[in-house]
Design an enzyme around this catalytic site. Structure first.
Site, PDB file in Angstrom:
ATOM      1  N   ARG A 149       8.839  -1.111 -26.348  1.00 53.65           N
ATOM      2  CA  ARG A 149       9.761   0.000 -26.623  1.00 53.65           C
ATOM      3  C   ARG A 149       9.065   1.024 -27.510  1.00 53.65           C
ATOM      4  O   ARG A 149       8.684   2.084 -27.062  1.00 53.65           O
ATOM      5  CB  ARG A 149      11.068  -0.508 -27.232  1.00 53.65           C
ATOM      6  CG  ARG A 149      12.223   0.515 -27.143  1.00 53.65           C
ATOM      7  CD  ARG A 149      12.148   1.581 -28.204  1.00 53.65           C
ATOM      8  NE  ARG A 149      12.120   1.023 -29.554  1.00 53.65           N
ATOM      9  CZ  ARG A 149      11.816   1.726 -30.637  1.00 53.65           C
ATOM     10  NH1 ARG A 149      11.506   3.012 -30.555  1.00 53.65           N
ATOM     11  NH2 ARG A 149      11.792   1.150 -31.832  1.00 53.65           N
TER      12      ARG A 149
ATOM     13  N   HIS B 156       5.819   4.931 -26.827  1.00 54.18           N
ATOM     14  CA  HIS B 156       5.431   6.253 -27.340  1.00 54.18           C
ATOM     15  C   HIS B 156       3.921   6.461 -27.254  1.00 54.18           C
ATOM     16  O   HIS B 156       3.449   7.575 -27.017  1.00 54.18           O
ATOM     17  CB  HIS B 156       5.847   6.407 -28.801  1.00 54.18           C
ATOM     18  CG  HIS B 156       7.317   6.556 -29.023  1.00 54.18           C
ATOM     19  ND1 HIS B 156       8.041   7.632 -28.543  1.00 54.18           N
ATOM     20  CD2 HIS B 156       8.203   5.775 -29.699  1.00 54.18           C
ATOM     21  CE1 HIS B 156       9.309   7.504 -28.911  1.00 54.18           C
ATOM     22  NE2 HIS B 156       9.436   6.390 -29.609  1.00 54.18           N
TER      23      HIS B 156
ATOM     24  N   SER C 225      10.617   5.057 -40.062  1.00 58.46           N
ATOM     25  CA  SER C 225      10.154   5.778 -38.870  1.00 58.46           C
ATOM     26  C   SER C 225       8.955   6.669 -39.140  1.00 58.46           C
ATOM     27  O   SER C 225       8.153   6.931 -38.246  1.00 58.46           O
ATOM     28  CB  SER C 225      11.284   6.641 -38.302  1.00 58.46           C
ATOM     29  OG  SER C 225      12.493   5.945 -38.269  1.00 58.46           O
TER      30      SER C 225
ATOM     31  N   HIS D 102      11.579  -2.527 -40.119  1.00 54.61           N
ATOM     32  CA  HIS D 102      10.807  -1.899 -39.051  1.00 54.61           C
ATOM     33  C   HIS D 102       9.823  -0.945 -39.713  1.00 54.61           C
ATOM     34  O   HIS D 102      10.214   0.114 -40.212  1.00 54.61           O
ATOM     35  CB  HIS D 102      11.737  -1.142 -38.093  1.00 54.61           C
ATOM     36  CG  HIS D 102      11.035  -0.415 -36.989  1.00 54.61           C
ATOM     37  ND1 HIS D 102      10.842  -0.965 -35.736  1.00 54.61           N
ATOM     38  CD2 HIS D 102      10.462   0.818 -36.940  1.00 54.61           C
ATOM     39  CE1 HIS D 102      10.197  -0.098 -34.972  1.00 54.61           C
ATOM     40  NE2 HIS D 102       9.957   0.997 -35.680  1.00 54.61           N
TER      41      HIS D 102
ATOM     42  N   HIS E 249       6.137   1.350 -39.980  1.00 54.34           N
ATOM     43  CA  HIS E 249       5.063   2.069 -39.295  1.00 54.34           C
ATOM     44  C   HIS E 249       3.855   2.107 -40.215  1.00 54.34           C
ATOM     45  O   HIS E 249       3.979   2.016 -41.441  1.00 54.34           O
ATOM     46  CB  HIS E 249       5.505   3.467 -38.866  1.00 54.34           C
ATOM     47  CG  HIS E 249       6.255   3.470 -37.571  1.00 54.34           C
ATOM     48  ND1 HIS E 249       5.645   3.666 -36.354  1.00 54.34           N
ATOM     49  CD2 HIS E 249       7.567   3.255 -37.304  1.00 54.34           C
ATOM     50  CE1 HIS E 249       6.554   3.587 -35.392  1.00 54.34           C
ATOM     51  NE2 HIS E 249       7.729   3.336 -35.941  1.00 54.34           N
TER      52      HIS E 249
END
Length: 347
Positions: A16, A20, A170, A199, A201
């Protein structure tokens, strides 16, 4: 937290968020092979969708090589133990799309909103519970609000039926203490049986470190991806996080060496642009910009003869958030006018 006693929930996002990194061009065969490898390696869930979630395939976000349902069905047919998850951003995906994802095999949905807009998640979390899905709240761009306000939004998602709420970095902009503060704030207001997730990055190279800190603060679920495959500099690399967790003696349930093989043999060869910390992806983390803006900004920079970094920094200055990809061209044109004042007078 003593994770030797508590089993961490490992949530893979290669299929998912990783979409990107290759402009949403996974083939069905790629999905089958990667899902099967992840299942063999023992992850708990495998998230599958367009990078921007259900129905993200569009002019604004980029068209996918296949539909979400095709990808989800391929993954569901390839696993024996792992649950298939998907992502839904209200305003992009609908409950109608969620029903189709469920019918194709998705059993977990992460309903994603901007970190101050949890109120728009109610309908979708409600519907997920009606379907019998694991309903998860996903607060994107969590660096853009305070820990206390983030906790209020998490509490709102809990009241809507979320059984787990995620801190979602994000922009890859959070430091370790900022992660710690957010989990402490969430834990202070959520019910003891409501789980939390991280989550991360990797734009500031803190994806793994931030995930470790989250676990230390009682986080239950960790998102990660093979070879870090994801937007910007990618997510916390799954195989690296598992290696670090194993050295801590934490119970993760995964086969490290199978993950290492899958990362290098199946995922890394797909990258047409290396997923790494470099000039552009570092700018994302430093400026606190939505990581999936990267490839769109690179296209705009090439089209208008600008530096990608300049576009990204300006997007950060304007506090653009996920869903505002259309503003990237506007920002590029504004920067072009500043460089060419004579041309701007001619309009």
């Amino acid at each position: 937290m003593n994770s030797a006693e508590k089993k961490l929930y490992i949530s893979d996002v290669t299929l998912r968020d990783g979409s990107h990194a290759i402009r949403h061009q996974y083939s069905v065969d790629h999905v089958r092979a990667i899902a099967a490898a992840l299942d063999d390696a023992g992850v708990d869930s495998i998230e599958v969708a367009h990078g921007d979630g259900l129905q993200g395939s569009s002019f604004n976000y980029g068209f996918g090589a296949h539909t979400d349902v095709e990808w989800i069905a391929a993954a569901a047919q390839s696993v024996k133990k792992a649950k298939i998850a998907t992502l839904l951003i209200p305003g992009i995906g609908t409950t109608h799309d969620l029903r189709h994802a469920f019918d194709a095999g998705a059993r977990v949905v992460r309903v994603a909103t901007h970190c101050t807009e949890a109120d728009v998640s109610r309908q979708h979390l409600d519907f997920a519970r009606e379907l019998g899905m694991d309903a998860v709240g996903f607060l994107m761009m969590s660096h853009m609000t305070t820990p206390q306000k983030l906790a209020e939004q998490a509490k709102m998602m809990e009241t809507f039926g979320a059984t787990c709420v995620y801190v979602v970095d994000s922009g890859g902009a959070l430091g370790m203490n900022e992660v710690r503060d957010r989990f402490r704030a969430l834990k202070a207001v959520l019910k003891s049986d409501t789980q939390t997730g991280m989550h991360a990055h990797h734009n500031l190279s803190l994806g793994v470190a931030n995930s470790l800190v989250a676990v230390e603060e009682g986080c239950d679920r960790i998102d990660a991806s093979l070879a870090g495959m994801g937007a910007g500099a990618g997510n916390a690399p799954l195989e690296v996080f598992i290696a670090a967790a194993q050295r801590q003696g934490w119970n993760h349930g995964c086969d490290l060496y199978r993950l290492m093989d899958a990362a290098d043999d199946l995922v890394r060869p797909l990258q047409d642009r290396p997923v790494r910390v470099d000039r552009e992806t570092l700018a994302l983390g430093f400026a606190g910009v939505y990581s999936s803006f990267l490839r769109h900004a690179e296209v705009a920079a090439g089209k208008y003869g600008l530096k990608t970094v300049d576009i990204l920094v300006e997007l950060g200055r304007r506090k653009m958030v996920g869903g505002q990809e259309d503003m990237i061209v506007d920002v590029a044109l504004d920067l072009l006018k500043r460089q060419q004042p004579i041309m701007s007078d001619a309009h």
